[in-house]
Design a protein around this motif. Structure first.
Motif, mmCIF file in Angstrom:
data_model
loop_
_atom_site.group_PDB
_atom_site.id
_atom_site.type_symbol
_atom_site.label_atom_id
_atom_site.label_comp_id
_atom_site.label_asym_id
_atom_site.label_seq_id
_atom_site.Cartn_x
_atom_site.Cartn_y
_atom_site.Cartn_z
ATOM 1 N N ARG A 107 9.695 4.754 -2.910
ATOM 2 C CA ARG A 107 9.057 5.696 -3.833
ATOM 3 C C ARG A 107 9.059 5.106 -5.232
ATOM 4 O O ARG A 107 10.060 4.530 -5.649
ATOM 5 C CB ARG A 107 9.914 6.963 -3.872
ATOM 6 N N ARG A 108 7.947 5.274 -5.946
ATOM 7 C CA ARG A 108 7.928 4.873 -7.364
ATOM 8 C C ARG A 108 8.833 5.819 -8.152
ATOM 9 O O ARG A 108 8.932 7.000 -7.848
ATOM 10 C CB ARG A 108 6.496 4.998 -7.927
ATOM 11 N N SER B 166 0.853 -1.194 0.000
ATOM 12 C CA SER B 166 0.000 0.000 0.000
ATOM 13 C C SER B 166 0.888 1.243 0.000
ATOM 14 O O SER B 166 2.060 1.183 0.389
ATOM 15 C CB SER B 166 -0.878 -0.002 1.253
ATOM 16 N N SER B 167 0.300 2.370 -0.367
ATOM 17 C CA SER B 167 1.117 3.594 -0.388
ATOM 18 C C SER B 167 1.546 3.962 1.035
ATOM 19 O O SER B 167 2.647 4.504 1.227
ATOM 20 C CB SER B 167 0.365 4.732 -1.073
ATOM 21 N N THR B 168 0.720 3.631 2.034
ATOM 22 C CA THR B 168 1.115 3.921 3.426
ATOM 23 C C THR B 168 2.360 3.115 3.791
ATOM 24 O O THR B 168 3.296 3.635 4.395
ATOM 25 C CB THR B 168 -0.028 3.505 4.393
ATOM 26 N N LEU C 131 4.559 1.813 1.712
ATOM 27 C CA LEU C 131 5.711 2.310 0.936
ATOM 28 C C LEU C 131 6.274 3.562 1.606
ATOM 29 O O LEU C 131 7.494 3.664 1.821
ATOM 30 C CB LEU C 131 5.296 2.619 -0.509
ATOM 31 N N ASP C 132 5.395 4.493 1.979
ATOM 32 C CA ASP C 132 5.839 5.740 2.633
ATOM 33 C C ASP C 132 6.583 5.421 3.921
ATOM 34 O O ASP C 132 7.638 5.988 4.198
ATOM 35 C CB ASP C 132 4.629 6.625 2.994
#
Ligand code: GLU
Ligand code: MG
Length: 432
Positions: free
Chosen positions: A374-375, A364-366, A368-369
């Motif tokens: 980062r993409r 999820s982006s959470t 990843l953060d």
């Protein structure tokens, strides 16, 4: 008797090799005096359009061929490919702000000052060579269909002092790969230029068309350039430390951390075409995130496998592979970007985050953060924006260079913007 000619060349912002020809009998004189070169040439894009140039019609430069790079490669049919690579200087003798080879030399100097070490590298190239019967990936038959080409290629490379490690019938349709042993960084970048030119010339001489375009069609495998690197203290390999996180020594970890921190900006130099970022997405075995991965072919930086068993041999073999590059990039500029970013990591004494071990596209982006992942940018346009916003990386270049480079790349983007997809892919396949 015909007069033998050769060319003195630069590999410029477009990633193409350009220069001027002269008589072989004039070589010593040209090495001593250099050849005249035009500043605005650096704004000739890969499609031969000219981007905005701060130089306009003014000024002059000197391209000084480096005699160490002289090569005369035999081609099928009897012709020879004869050229040298060189550095561009202004008329006062200073390295020119847009000479890619000079920029790499400057980056290596700063790296050496920061670390006291040497960098070795090698560029692994994939390319498409239609002309066989399309036999399968890695197949003996597919290899045999291209064996005459490969043998001519090896012979031509041998004349340039290059002894490839391997030649493969890679996975994609008509895809080949050539790998070389590592060499000191500048030499490795010279060899990358030479490999591309000799592949193209050998294919042309056999009435084939080889292309290194990052992607020849939206739904097929891309052509990557994987840049392997390792750190050395003279003859001593210093990339590996068995007790270090992921087996990385402190300087290797700092160097990797610097590249990953600046990856968005660096990608504007390493994957610099309108189609490059279609390759840099998950599940293409290229790179999609700013991660270090052990034996992971989707990592931006992969820790490569070790086949040696003895400690000393393992330490010499230990190397890292940067996967977010392609052949639209000048090898000099791509490596200059990596070295500059890595050096920032060394200067700040950074430590790379642990390697990832899963499919990052599933997080999820959470998540990843939380992990600082980062993409990569999704287009060259946004990579350029990130590049121009990365103040510490920009500071490693002469002050006007990034703006000139950005104008060059934006002009290339504008040229292909209105094209239908098929035409855009064909244009890049033709150019590279
Ligand atoms: N073709 C892939 C790329 O675009 C690389 C495949 C491989 O691991 O060799 O980078
Ligand atoms: Mg490959």
């Amino acid at each position: 008797m015909t007069e033998e000619l050769l060319m003195a060349c630069t590999n410029d912002f477009s990633g193409l090799t350009r220069g001027k020809g002269f008589r072989l009998s004039d070589l010593d004189r040209k090495i001593a005096s250099g050849i005249g070169w035009t500043p605005t040439n650096v704004q000739i894009t890969c499609f031969d359009t000219i981007a905005d140039s701060p130089y306009g019609a003014f000024g002059d430069l000197v391209l000084r061929p480096d005699s160490d790079t002289y090569l005369c490669a035999p081609l099928p049919g009897g012709n020879k490919l004869r050229f040298l690579l060189g550095d561009i200087f202004d008329l006062d003798g200073n390295p020119w702000e847009c000479c890619t080879r000079g920029l790499l030399k400057a980056a290596l100097t700063r790296f050496r000052e920061a670390s006291g070490l040497d960098l070795h590298a090698t560029f692994e190239h994939e390319f498409m060579l239609p002309g066989g019967r399309g036999s399968g990936a890695f197949s003996l038959q597919g290899f045999a269909e291209h064996q005459a080409f490969a043998e001519a290629l090896f012979e031509a490379l041998a004349s340039a002092g290059i002894s490839p490690d391997s030649f493969l019938r890679e996975y994609g349709p008509d895809q080949m790969e050539i790998t070389l042993p590592p060499a000191p960084a500048l030499r490795a970048a010279d060899e990358a230029v030479v490999v591309r030119e000799i592949v193209r010339a050998t294919a042309n001489a056999m009435e084939l068309h080889a292309t290194f375009s990052p992607l020849c069609a939206p739904d097929i495998v891309g052509n990557g350039v994987h840049i392997h690197f390792s750190l050395w203290d003279g003859d001593l390999p210093v990339t590996h430390a068995p007790s270090g996180r992921d087996g990385l020594s402190a300087p290797a970890s700092a160097f990797v951390a610097g590249i990953l921190d600046h990856l968005n900006a660096v990608s504007a130099l390493t994957a610099p075409s309108a189609i490059s970022f279609l390759r840099l997405v998950p599940h293409r075995w290229s790179a999609a995130f700013n991660n270090l991965g052990a034996l992971d072919r989707e990592a931006a930086i992969r820790i490569c496998p070790l086949t040696e068993t003895e400690f000393a041999a393992r330490a010499r073999q230990f190397n890292l592979e940067f996967r977010a590059a392609d052949a639209a990039a000048s090898p000099y500029l791509a490596l200059a970007g990596l070295v500059s970013a890595g050096t920032l990591g060394l200067e700040a004494d950074l430590r790379a985050a642990s390697s990832t071990a899963e499919d990052l596209s599933l997080l999820s982006s959470t998540e990843l953060d939380r992990r600082g992942l980062r993409r990569l940018p999704d287009s060259l346009g946004s990579a350029i924006t990130d590049f121009l916003a990365d103040a510490s990386l920009l500071e490693t270049f002469p002050s006007r260079t990034p703006g000139i480079y950005a104008a060059h790349k934006r002009s290339e983007l504008a040229h292909v913007e209105e094209m239908a997809d098929a035409k855009r892919f064909a244009a890049y396949a033709q150019t590279y």
